[in-house]
Design a protein around this motif. Structure first.
Motif, PDB file in Angstrom:
ATOM      1  N   ASP A  21       0.931  -1.294  -0.046  1.00  0.00           N
ATOM      2  CA  ASP A  21       0.020   0.064   0.075  1.00  0.00           C
ATOM      3  C   ASP A  21       0.673   1.058   0.042  1.00  0.00           C
ATOM      4  OD1 ASP A  21      -2.505   1.226  -0.172  1.00  0.00           O
ATOM      5  OD2 ASP A  21      -2.564   1.203   2.160  1.00  0.00           O
ATOM      6  N   HIS A  22       2.090   1.153  -0.403  1.00  0.00           N
ATOM      7  CA  HIS A  22       3.021   2.156  -0.535  1.00  0.00           C
ATOM      8  C   HIS A  22       2.469   3.563  -1.214  1.00  0.00           C
ATOM      9  CE1 HIS A  22       7.120   4.368  -1.506  1.00  0.00           C
ATOM     10  NE2 HIS A  22       6.419   4.409  -2.680  1.00  0.00           N
ATOM     11  N   PRO A  23       2.490   4.621  -0.666  1.00  0.00           N
ATOM     12  CA  PRO A  23       3.364   5.033   0.662  1.00  0.00           C
ATOM     13  C   PRO A  23       2.432   5.374   1.740  1.00  0.00           C
ATOM     14  CG  PRO A  23       3.120   7.019  -0.876  1.00  0.00           C
ATOM     15  CD  PRO A  23       2.464   6.052  -1.460  1.00  0.00           C
ATOM     16  N   ARG A  24       1.219   4.933   1.549  1.00  0.00           N
ATOM     17  CA  ARG A  24       0.018   5.363   2.735  1.00  0.00           C
ATOM     18  C   ARG A  24       0.410   5.202   4.144  1.00  0.00           C
ATOM     19  NH1 ARG A  24      -4.980   6.791   2.846  1.00  0.00           N
ATOM     20  NH2 ARG A  24      -5.523   6.456   0.807  1.00  0.00           N
ATOM     21  N   PRO A  25       1.083   4.186   4.494  1.00  0.00           N
ATOM     22  CA  PRO A  25       1.334   4.167   5.872  1.00  0.00           C
ATOM     23  C   PRO A  25       2.315   5.288   6.413  1.00  0.00           C
ATOM     24  CG  PRO A  25       1.613   2.174   4.954  1.00  0.00           C
ATOM     25  CD  PRO A  25       1.657   2.856   3.848  1.00  0.00           C
ATOM     26  N   TYR A  26       3.324   5.787   5.502  1.00  0.00           N
ATOM     27  CA  TYR A  26       4.095   7.195   5.733  1.00  0.00           C
ATOM     28  C   TYR A  26       3.016   8.270   5.832  1.00  0.00           C
ATOM     29  CZ  TYR A  26       8.068   4.036   5.032  1.00  0.00           C
ATOM     30  OH  TYR A  26       8.931   2.989   5.247  1.00  0.00           O
ATOM     31  N   LEU A  27       2.289   8.298   4.581  1.00  0.00           N
ATOM     32  CA  LEU A  27       1.475   9.560   4.665  1.00  0.00           C
ATOM     33  C   LEU A  27       0.687   9.582   5.915  1.00  0.00           C
ATOM     34  CD1 LEU A  27       0.470   9.426   1.049  1.00  0.00           C
ATOM     35  CD2 LEU A  27       2.326  10.766   2.053  1.00  0.00           C
ATOM     36  N   ALA A  53       1.650   8.814 -10.780  1.00  0.00           N
ATOM     37  CA  ALA A  53       0.589   8.196 -10.421  1.00  0.00           C
ATOM     38  C   ALA A  53       0.417   8.125  -9.000  1.00  0.00           C
ATOM     39  CB  ALA A  53       1.269   6.487 -10.670  1.00  0.00           C
ATOM     40  N   LEU A  54       1.483   8.444  -8.127  1.00  0.00           N
ATOM     41  CA  LEU A  54       1.291   8.907  -6.745  1.00  0.00           C
ATOM     42  C   LEU A  54       0.537  10.096  -6.582  1.00  0.00           C
ATOM     43  CD1 LEU A  54       4.769   8.163  -5.191  1.00  0.00           C
ATOM     44  CD2 LEU A  54       2.759   6.944  -4.583  1.00  0.00           C
ATOM     45  N   ALA A  55       0.971  11.009  -7.366  1.00  0.00           N
ATOM     46  CA  ALA A  55       0.182  12.282  -7.126  1.00  0.00           C
ATOM     47  C   ALA A  55      -1.321  12.438  -7.532  1.00  0.00           C
ATOM     48  CB  ALA A  55       0.829  13.425  -8.002  1.00  0.00           C
ATOM     49  N   GLU A  56      -1.659  11.484  -8.426  1.00  0.00           N
ATOM     50  CA  GLU A  56      -2.901  11.394  -8.906  1.00  0.00           C
ATOM     51  C   GLU A  56      -3.803  10.522  -7.804  1.00  0.00           C
ATOM     52  OE1 GLU A  56      -2.601   9.439 -12.701  1.00  0.00           O
ATOM     53  OE2 GLU A  56      -2.168  11.332 -13.703  1.00  0.00           O
ATOM     54  N   ARG A  57      -2.967   9.572  -7.104  1.00  0.00           N
ATOM     55  CA  ARG A  57      -3.815   8.725  -6.231  1.00  0.00           C
ATOM     56  C   ARG A  57      -4.129   9.363  -5.037  1.00  0.00           C
ATOM     57  NH1 ARG A  57      -1.301   2.914  -3.895  1.00  0.00           N
ATOM     58  NH2 ARG A  57      -3.339   2.474  -2.713  1.00  0.00           N
ATOM     59  N   TYR A  58      -3.064  10.342  -4.674  1.00  0.00           N
ATOM     60  CA  TYR A  58      -3.236  11.034  -3.370  1.00  0.00           C
ATOM     61  C   TYR A  58      -3.044  12.579  -3.428  1.00  0.00           C
ATOM     62  CZ  TYR A  58      -1.550   6.609  -1.516  1.00  0.00           C
ATOM     63  OH  TYR A  58      -1.481   5.210  -1.171  1.00  0.00           O
ATOM     64  N   PRO A  59      -4.542  13.455  -3.210  1.00  0.00           N
ATOM     65  CA  PRO A  59      -4.228  14.647  -3.552  1.00  0.00           C
ATOM     66  C   PRO A  59      -3.452  15.758  -2.809  1.00  0.00           C
ATOM     67  CG  PRO A  59      -6.378  13.838  -2.326  1.00  0.00           C
ATOM     68  CD  PRO A  59      -5.550  12.712  -2.772  1.00  0.00           C
ATOM     69  N   GLN A  60      -2.888  15.218  -1.684  1.00  0.00           N
ATOM     70  CA  GLN A  60      -2.060  15.766  -0.739  1.00  0.00           C
ATOM     71  C   GLN A  60      -0.535  15.786  -1.212  1.00  0.00           C
ATOM     72  OE1 GLN A  60      -3.498  12.839  -0.159  1.00  0.00           O
ATOM     73  NE2 GLN A  60      -2.649  12.009   1.793  1.00  0.00           N
ATOM     74  N   VAL A  61      -0.352  15.015  -2.144  1.00  0.00           N
ATOM     75  CA  VAL A  61       0.745  14.967  -2.807  1.00  0.00           C
ATOM     76  C   VAL A  61       1.132  15.440  -4.378  1.00  0.00           C
ATOM     77  CG1 VAL A  61       2.402  13.080  -4.008  1.00  0.00           C
ATOM     78  CG2 VAL A  61       1.422  12.427  -1.730  1.00  0.00           C
ATOM     79  N   SER A  62       1.961  16.168  -4.410  1.00  0.00           N
ATOM     80  CA  SER A  62       2.440  16.851  -5.752  1.00  0.00           C
ATOM     81  C   SER A  62       3.692  16.293  -6.122  1.00  0.00           C
ATOM     82  CB  SER A  62       2.365  18.269  -5.610  1.00  0.00           C
ATOM     83  OG  SER A  62       1.278  18.965  -5.344  1.00  0.00           O
ATOM     84  N   THR A  63       4.032  16.707  -7.513  1.00  0.00           N
ATOM     85  CA  THR A  63       5.494  15.984  -7.884  1.00  0.00           C
ATOM     86  C   THR A  63       5.968  17.308  -8.732  1.00  0.00           C
ATOM     87  OG1 THR A  63       6.564  14.256  -8.858  1.00  0.00           O
ATOM     88  CG2 THR A  63       4.535  14.902  -9.878  1.00  0.00           C
ATOM     89  N   SER A  64       7.333  16.790  -9.182  1.00  0.00           N
ATOM     90  CA  SER A  64       8.079  17.553 -10.419  1.00  0.00           C
ATOM     91  C   SER A  64       8.684  16.884 -11.384  1.00  0.00           C
ATOM     92  CB  SER A  64       9.259  18.172  -9.531  1.00  0.00           C
ATOM     93  OG  SER A  64      10.034  17.148  -9.225  1.00  0.00           O
ATOM     94  N   VAL A  65       9.154  17.346 -12.432  1.00  0.00           N
ATOM     95  CA  VAL A  65       9.817  16.524 -13.522  1.00  0.00           C
ATOM     96  C   VAL A  65      11.307  17.140 -13.683  1.00  0.00           C
ATOM     97  CG1 VAL A  65       7.710  15.596 -14.446  1.00  0.00           C
ATOM     98  CG2 VAL A  65       9.219  17.893 -15.342  1.00  0.00           C
ATOM     99  N   GLY A  66      12.194  16.173 -13.716  1.00  0.00           N
ATOM    100  CA  GLY A  66      13.651  16.706 -13.739  1.00  0.00           C
ATOM    101  C   GLY A  66      14.542  15.597 -13.627  1.00  0.00           C
ATOM    102  N   VAL A  67      15.927  16.139 -13.626  1.00  0.00           N
ATOM    103  CA  VAL A  67      17.109  14.965 -13.670  1.00  0.00           C
ATOM    104  C   VAL A  67      18.215  15.466 -12.475  1.00  0.00           C
ATOM    105  CG1 VAL A  67      18.775  13.880 -14.739  1.00  0.00           C
ATOM    106  CG2 VAL A  67      16.525  14.430 -16.039  1.00  0.00           C
ATOM    107  N   HIS A  68      18.419  14.811 -11.630  1.00  0.00           N
ATOM    108  CA  HIS A  68      19.490  15.093 -10.525  1.00  0.00           C
ATOM    109  C   HIS A  68      20.952  15.399 -11.209  1.00  0.00           C
ATOM    110  CE1 HIS A  68      21.587  14.681  -6.878  1.00  0.00           C
ATOM    111  NE2 HIS A  68      20.672  14.717  -6.234  1.00  0.00           N
ATOM    112  N   PRO A  69      21.506  16.457 -10.689  1.00  0.00           N
ATOM    113  CA  PRO A  69      22.975  16.636 -11.447  1.00  0.00           C
ATOM    114  C   PRO A  69      23.877  15.132 -11.040  1.00  0.00           C
ATOM    115  CG  PRO A  69      22.801  17.641  -9.213  1.00  0.00           C
ATOM    116  CD  PRO A  69      21.360  17.266  -9.638  1.00  0.00           C
TER     117      PRO A  69
END
Length: 269
Positions: A21-27, A53-69
């Motif tokens: 059920d990742h990541p509901r327990p943490y949330l 998918a996480l952000a669409e499942r949980y309204p309290q989660v937002s996200t970004s797109v990018g590549v770490h240096p």
């Protein structure tokens, strides 16, 4: 008066060890400790669909797109394509991107600079803020941000650990400074002195989980609930009440990201 819930302004929910059920327990645990919103941040293009998918499942989660240096994703970043990937209501920002001289040899720095510049350009095309990772490179980070016009979109210097001069270079560009569990580390006296002097309207708090677990959880996998420990340390350093820190750090987050759904008051803090 009830305060605003805290926001974990930088975490990596998809990297946490969890059950099916990742990541509901943490949330759920974070919610019980007064954390109302989570920005789970991209480090490579392969993880973007999982983050969406996480952000669409949980309204309290937002996200970004990018590549770490320091990421192993060696594909060339195309600004237009990355901006198109960010055209989603739950994508708040481009990043994390930036410079990390501790993981790059001298010969890799030019390549890091170019990928950093391309992601700033993507943020300007998308009209969204940029999330910055900077380690061992405060002068070059601020210089490239200025040269690429990052002040047009603003953003976050995540896991800020530099000195007061670096802080003001970022503040002059309209960036927010996000403090992590490092603030609680016993050897972080210099950072605590800087944090004491920074304007409240510039500050955010984060976990960077699963990394950088704060005191008293050192050595464990970090989790979003522990952003409270960061906020408590910040309150102690600044001689403020936790409610005040929650009020301004959360308000700052929604000022930068007005499209994110604001939390309700009444958090247990």
């Amino acid at each position: 008066m009830a305060s605003l819930p805290l926001v974990d302004s930088h975490c990596h929910l998809h990297m946490l060890d969890a059950d099916a059920d990742h990541p509901r327990p943490y949330l759920d645990e974070a919610h019980a400790k007064g954390i109302g919103h989570f920005l789970t941040v991209s480090v490579d293009l392969d993880s973007v669909q999982d983050l969406l998918a996480l952000a669409e499942r949980y309204p309290q989660v937002s996200t970004s797109v990018g590549v770490h240096p320091c990421g192993k994703d060696l594909r060339e970043v195309d600004p237009e394509s990355l901006a198109a990937m960010a055209d989603h209501p739950q994508v708040l920002a481009i990043g994390e991107t930036g410079l990390d001289y501790l993981c790059a040899g001298e010969g890799d720095r030019g390549w890091q600079h170019e990928r950093f510049r391309r992601q700033i350009r993507a943020a300007r095309i998308a009209g969204k803020p940029v999330i910055i990772h900077s380690r061992g490179a405060p002068e070059d980070t601020a210089r490239i941000l200025k040269e690429e016009g990052a002040d047009e979109v603003g953003g976050i210097i995540h896991c800020f650990t530099d000195d007061k001069a670096a802080a003001h270079r970022y503040l002059d560009l309209g960036f927010y400074l996000s403090l992590s569990g490092i603030l609680t580390f016993h050897q972080a006296n210099a950072l605590r002195e800087v944090a004491q002097q920074l304007p409240a309207e510039s500050l955010l708090v984060e976990t960077d989980c699963p990394y950088l677990a704060p005191v008293p959880h050192r050595g464990k996998q970090n989790q979003p609930a522990w952003v409270r420990e960061v906020a408590e340390c910040l309150a102690e350093v600044r001689g403020e009440h936790l409610h005040n820190v929650a009020e301004y750090t959360t308000s700052n987050f929604y000022r930068l990201f007005p499209s994110a759904e604001p939390p309700l008051r009444g958090a247990v803090l």
